[in-house]
Write a protein that holds these residues in place. Structure first.
Motif, PDB file in Angstrom:
ATOM      1  N   LEU A 384       0.612  -1.295   0.086  1.00  0.00           N
ATOM      2  CA  LEU A 384      -0.061  -0.027   0.025  1.00  0.00           C
ATOM      3  C   LEU A 384       0.907   1.271   0.012  1.00  0.00           C
ATOM      4  O   LEU A 384       1.883   1.193   0.360  1.00  0.00           O
ATOM      5  CB  LEU A 384      -0.983   0.191   1.208  1.00  0.00           C
ATOM      6  CG  LEU A 384      -1.859  -1.337   1.514  1.00  0.00           C
ATOM      7  CD1 LEU A 384      -2.424  -1.195   2.730  1.00  0.00           C
ATOM      8  CD2 LEU A 384      -2.839  -1.256   0.587  1.00  0.00           C
ATOM      9  N   GLY A 385       0.200   2.352  -0.455  1.00  0.00           N
ATOM     10  CA  GLY A 385       0.904   3.717  -0.414  1.00  0.00           C
ATOM     11  C   GLY A 385       0.766   4.184   1.044  1.00  0.00           C
ATOM     12  O   GLY A 385       0.185   3.540   1.633  1.00  0.00           O
ATOM     13  N   LYS A 386       1.327   5.450   1.073  1.00  0.00           N
ATOM     14  CA  LYS A 386       1.132   5.955   2.534  1.00  0.00           C
ATOM     15  C   LYS A 386      -0.214   6.350   2.960  1.00  0.00           C
ATOM     16  O   LYS A 386      -0.705   6.334   3.987  1.00  0.00           O
ATOM     17  CB  LYS A 386       1.784   7.375   2.559  1.00  0.00           C
ATOM     18  CG  LYS A 386       3.518   7.139   2.683  1.00  0.00           C
ATOM     19  CD  LYS A 386       4.226   8.575   2.687  1.00  0.00           C
ATOM     20  CE  LYS A 386       5.616   8.592   2.700  1.00  0.00           C
ATOM     21  NZ  LYS A 386       6.173   9.865   2.776  1.00  0.00           N
ATOM     22  N   ASP A 387      -1.009   6.508   1.823  1.00  0.00           N
ATOM     23  CA  ASP A 387      -2.431   6.769   2.271  1.00  0.00           C
ATOM     24  C   ASP A 387      -3.398   5.394   2.463  1.00  0.00           C
ATOM     25  O   ASP A 387      -4.546   5.573   2.448  1.00  0.00           O
ATOM     26  CB  ASP A 387      -3.238   7.404   1.007  1.00  0.00           C
ATOM     27  CG  ASP A 387      -2.862   6.618  -0.309  1.00  0.00           C
ATOM     28  OD1 ASP A 387      -2.530   5.501  -0.281  1.00  0.00           O
ATOM     29  OD2 ASP A 387      -3.275   6.981  -1.312  1.00  0.00           O
ATOM     30  N   GLY A 388      -2.634   4.341   2.464  1.00  0.00           N
ATOM     31  CA  GLY A 388      -3.437   3.049   2.856  1.00  0.00           C
ATOM     32  C   GLY A 388      -4.132   2.449   1.708  1.00  0.00           C
ATOM     33  O   GLY A 388      -4.758   1.448   1.984  1.00  0.00           O
ATOM     34  N   LYS A 389      -3.690   2.978   0.468  1.00  0.00           N
ATOM     35  CA  LYS A 389      -4.393   2.519  -0.815  1.00  0.00           C
ATOM     36  C   LYS A 389      -3.431   1.845  -1.418  1.00  0.00           C
ATOM     37  O   LYS A 389      -2.320   2.069  -1.342  1.00  0.00           O
ATOM     38  CB  LYS A 389      -5.326   3.564  -1.610  1.00  0.00           C
ATOM     39  CG  LYS A 389      -6.305   4.326  -0.947  1.00  0.00           C
ATOM     40  CD  LYS A 389      -6.809   5.190  -1.690  1.00  0.00           C
ATOM     41  CE  LYS A 389      -8.099   6.076  -0.905  1.00  0.00           C
ATOM     42  NZ  LYS A 389      -8.493   7.328  -1.812  1.00  0.00           N
ATOM     43  N   PHE A 391      -0.521   0.765  -3.905  1.00  0.00           N
ATOM     44  CA  PHE A 391       0.531   1.714  -4.258  1.00  0.00           C
ATOM     45  C   PHE A 391       0.228   1.877  -5.691  1.00  0.00           C
ATOM     46  O   PHE A 391       0.636   1.065  -6.437  1.00  0.00           O
ATOM     47  CB  PHE A 391       1.829   1.355  -3.853  1.00  0.00           C
ATOM     48  CG  PHE A 391       3.028   2.025  -3.708  1.00  0.00           C
ATOM     49  CD1 PHE A 391       2.587   3.142  -3.403  1.00  0.00           C
ATOM     50  CD2 PHE A 391       4.316   1.544  -3.892  1.00  0.00           C
ATOM     51  CE1 PHE A 391       3.804   4.133  -3.478  1.00  0.00           C
ATOM     52  CE2 PHE A 391       5.369   2.188  -3.835  1.00  0.00           C
ATOM     53  CZ  PHE A 391       5.173   3.596  -3.742  1.00  0.00           C
ATOM     54  N   THR A 447       6.924  -7.585   8.342  1.00  0.00           N
ATOM     55  CA  THR A 447       5.514  -7.637   8.160  1.00  0.00           C
ATOM     56  C   THR A 447       5.012  -9.205   7.958  1.00  0.00           C
ATOM     57  O   THR A 447       5.787  -9.700   7.317  1.00  0.00           O
ATOM     58  CB  THR A 447       4.727  -6.838   7.345  1.00  0.00           C
ATOM     59  OG1 THR A 447       5.123  -5.238   7.474  1.00  0.00           O
ATOM     60  CG2 THR A 447       3.399  -6.568   7.322  1.00  0.00           C
ATOM     61  N   ASP A 452      -1.296  -6.565   4.688  1.00  0.00           N
ATOM     62  CA  ASP A 452      -1.110  -5.565   3.665  1.00  0.00           C
ATOM     63  C   ASP A 452       0.232  -5.022   4.634  1.00  0.00           C
ATOM     64  O   ASP A 452       0.219  -4.810   5.732  1.00  0.00           O
ATOM     65  CB  ASP A 452      -1.955  -4.645   3.284  1.00  0.00           C
ATOM     66  CG  ASP A 452      -3.086  -5.293   2.665  1.00  0.00           C
ATOM     67  OD1 ASP A 452      -2.678  -6.582   2.213  1.00  0.00           O
ATOM     68  OD2 ASP A 452      -4.207  -5.094   2.464  1.00  0.00           O
ATOM     69  N   TYR A 453       1.064  -4.007   3.731  1.00  0.00           N
ATOM     70  CA  TYR A 453       1.935  -2.837   4.614  1.00  0.00           C
ATOM     71  C   TYR A 453       2.010  -1.705   3.858  1.00  0.00           C
ATOM     72  O   TYR A 453       1.831  -1.906   2.279  1.00  0.00           O
ATOM     73  CB  TYR A 453       3.219  -3.866   4.915  1.00  0.00           C
ATOM     74  CG  TYR A 453       4.276  -3.705   3.760  1.00  0.00           C
ATOM     75  CD1 TYR A 453       5.166  -2.826   3.497  1.00  0.00           C
ATOM     76  CD2 TYR A 453       4.175  -4.855   2.764  1.00  0.00           C
ATOM     77  CE1 TYR A 453       6.066  -2.939   2.734  1.00  0.00           C
ATOM     78  CE2 TYR A 453       5.040  -4.959   1.793  1.00  0.00           C
ATOM     79  CZ  TYR A 453       5.982  -3.956   1.702  1.00  0.00           C
ATOM     80  OH  TYR A 453       7.010  -3.854   0.834  1.00  0.00           O
ATOM     81  N   LYS A 454       2.163  -0.730   4.411  1.00  0.00           N
ATOM     82  CA  LYS A 454       2.446   0.550   3.938  1.00  0.00           C
ATOM     83  C   LYS A 454       4.195   0.768   3.398  1.00  0.00           C
ATOM     84  O   LYS A 454       4.918   0.603   4.042  1.00  0.00           O
ATOM     85  CB  LYS A 454       2.258   1.660   4.620  1.00  0.00           C
ATOM     86  CG  LYS A 454       0.609   1.847   4.935  1.00  0.00           C
ATOM     87  CD  LYS A 454       0.195   2.942   5.578  1.00  0.00           C
ATOM     88  CE  LYS A 454      -1.108   3.014   6.175  1.00  0.00           C
ATOM     89  NZ  LYS A 454      -1.979   3.829   6.852  1.00  0.00           N
ATOM     90  N   ASP A 456       6.612   3.247   2.801  1.00  0.00           N
ATOM     91  CA  ASP A 456       7.162   4.542   3.254  1.00  0.00           C
ATOM     92  C   ASP A 456       8.410   4.359   3.278  1.00  0.00           C
ATOM     93  O   ASP A 456       9.223   4.074   4.267  1.00  0.00           O
ATOM     94  CB  ASP A 456       6.473   4.816   4.672  1.00  0.00           C
ATOM     95  CG  ASP A 456       6.640   6.168   5.138  1.00  0.00           C
ATOM     96  OD1 ASP A 456       7.643   6.835   4.646  1.00  0.00           O
ATOM     97  OD2 ASP A 456       6.152   6.410   6.148  1.00  0.00           O
TER      98      ASP A 456
END
Length: 586
Positions: A384-389, A391, A447, A452-454, A456
């Motif tokens: 995921l991106g930093k926005d949690g969606k 990437f 993780t 899922d993981y962000k 960053d």
């Protein structure tokens, strides 16, 4: 060298022997030994045994304690609460055990007594297509599991099930046949991965545009698929050019990821073509698969669609074409039959879980997976991106894996340059790659795979917190201390008393082998990452509380250098099993 029993296993044996003596009818009893913040270990198994034997648990615990010798291994045992045993180890036992484990390259870690043969399916890019962020997790998780399993004694066969077959190749091959020089290279010129991908992208776009706009070309392309499936020599030769060009690109990306992918391990969908017809015949003849509306299907009562009807696994389509299931089932036959695997691991996106449940169940019904063989999907979540969606680029497109790795290296270069004291520019560039790629891998591996993981990068290359950079700096700090030690050498001194932070570090170091066994059996590289982070944290506390080179006596200097050296070796070994480098200087 023979493996060295851990402190935990030695204590467990003593408690178990005393339990057997105090309660013979219980037989071999598990004392349920755990690390504890009240002592070094706590044994919790007496309560359940006392209940079963209708005995008073505290009285039983007292009897057990009386039967356990103390002084050499165990310093003190205290009965706590309704019958827990709080156990404290002697300082001497900690140092002597670590010294014995430090005597070989394996750090005293035993080989698994149940080691067998595992085929692990990971890192599965598609021919003629760019690798994106979605390809990262299969490669990184799979490579770590290969290293962990091999270290525990497993025979591991790598398999990269690349997407190298299908109807889109008719379009590509036909276009290349009509434009024969599109993939040509200058004589003697070595092609970079980026150039190879650029060639493939250009050709794919041109062939797709023609396919969508020219009905006659579309007809020729579809006919070419039939030629490919029939093994027509010229068509196969052109198909091979796409595969070879793609491999130049794949290997360049894997090389940047610091992963070793060997050509014999790349067995794509095409590798099982010759088995597909027989696989279908075996399934149909045995009644495992049946014809439904012309297609060969396997049905499962437990898997139903939105309409309430069973969802079938389609092995062969009604037009005679083969689906992914036919290839995956043929691969199982090959891996169990020819490669003699007793375990199959598939490092594949969690969104394919239903497909693999059906494939594994079909293989069991057909007798290709038995009680002696198991198949496991090591399912992973989404990046995921930093926005949690999921990437994506700012334009909403999937992020290219190469771009992501290059950015990680750039960010790491800034961090290394800021901290570097005596590194040249070439050394900074080298460390930037090791730190940047390590940061990407560790963020993934720390993780749980199923989550899922962000992604960053700012956090990944941070010097603080649970990052690979923190671990790499802990290792580099130890190397700096060892270099400054001069004539003083690491040497275990069991006669010395240990400070609390020395004890905590030593006990954690002792648990490395058992932790690795757990990570291997549970296919959980994140547990190894968590162990290493805790090790670095405990070392940081030790370093701040216990002067090493300025310790009170020469013997204490040697003992603390020993703890430093053993910590560094454990960090280096653990990080290497995760596929991460440990630079000597940072």
């Amino acid at each position: 060298m023979a493996s060295v029993p851990s402190l935990a296993s030695s204590v467990e044996q003593r408690v178990s022997d005393a339990l057997a003596s105090a309660l013979p009818e219980a037989g071999a009893a598990d004392p349920l030994l755990r690390r504890s913040d009240r002592a070094d270990f706590q044994a919790n198994g007496i309560l359940a045994l006392a209940k079963k034997a209708k005995a008073n648990p505290r009285e039983l615990a007292t009897t057990v304690v009386e039967g356990i010798p103390t002084g050499d291994l165990i310093q003190e045992i205290e009965v706590s609460g309704p019958g827990f045993l709080n156990i404290t180890i002697t300082d001497r036992a900690i140092v002597e055990t670590l010294a014995a484990r430090a005597a070989d390259d394996r750090l005293g870690v035993p080989l698994s007594p149940t080691a067998g043969t595992t085929v692990i399916d990971y890192a599965q890019p598609n021919v003629a297509k760019e690798m994106h962020v979605g390809h990262l997790r299969s490669a990184v998780i799979g490579a770590a599991m290969v290293e962990i399993l091999e270290f525990t004694g497993e025979t591991v066969v790598r398999r990269h099930h690349i997407g190298d077959w299908g109807t889109q190749f008719g379009m590509l091959i036909q276009y290349l046949l009509e434009h024969p020089h599109e993939l040509d290279h200058k004589s003697g010129e070595e092609v970079s991965g980026e150039e190879a991908m650029s060639n493939l992208n250009r050709l794919y776009k041109a062939s797709r545009a023609l396919f969508d706009s020219d009905e006659e070309f579309k007809t020729r392309a579809r006919a070419r698929v039939v030629d490919l499936q029939a093994g027509e020599p010229e068509t196969l030769a052109l198909w091979q050019r796409f595969v070879d060009e793609s491999k130049i690109y794949f290997y360049s990306v894997f090389n940047k990821l610091d992963m070793d992918i060997q050509d014999p391990d790349v067995v794509g969908e095409s590798g099982y073509n010759d088995m597909l017809v027989e696989t279908c015949k075996l399934l149909e003849d045995s009644g495992v698969a049946v014809r439904s509306n012309g297609a060969l299907c396997v049905f499962f009562d437990e898997y139903k669609g939105p309409d309430g009807n069973p969802t079938p696994l389609i092995v062969q389509k009604s037009d005679g074409g083969f689906g992914y299931a036919a290839t995956d089932l043929s691969a199982i036959r090959d891996r169990v039959g020819a490669l003699k695997a007793d375990t199959l691991i598939y490092v594949v996106d969690a969104r394919q879980s239903l497909h693999f449940k059906m494939v594994f169940e079909t293989a069991r019904r057909a007798g290709w997976l038995t009680e002696d063989t198991k198949a496991v999907q090591l399912a992973f979540g989404t990046v995921l991106g930093k926005d949690g969606k999921p990437f994506k680029t700012r334009e909403g497109e999937t992020v290219r894996l190469v771009d992501l790795l290059d950015e990680a290296i750039d960010r790491a270069a800034a961090v290394v340059r800021e901290k570097a004291q005596d590194l040249s520019e070439s050394e900074i560039a080298e460390r930037a790659v090791q730190v940047g790629i390590g940061a990407v891998k560790y963020a993934d591996l720390s993780t749980s795979a199923a989550r899922d993981y962000k992604f960053d990068l700012d956090q990944m290359v941070s010097l603080t917190g649970d990052t690979s950079v923190y671990l790499q700096y802990a290792y580099a700090r130890i190397q700096s201390i060892l270099r400054k030690a001069g004539d003083a050498k690491p040497a275990a001194r069991p006669e010395l008393a240990l400070a609390p932070s020395e004890r905590a570090l030593g006990l954690h170091l002792d648990g490395f082998g058992e932790l690795l066994g757990e990570a291997a059996s549970e296919y959980a590289p994140h547990k190894l990452a968590a162990y290493l982070y805790q090790l670095a944290s405990l070392y940081t506390t030790f370093y701040s509380e216990c002067p090493v080179l300025k310790a009170e006596t020469p013997e204490q200097v040697e003992n603390r250098l020993f703890l430093c050296d053993f910590t560094a070796r454990t960090l280096s070994k653990g990080m290497s099993l995760l596929g991460i480098r440990t630079p000597e200087k940072l």
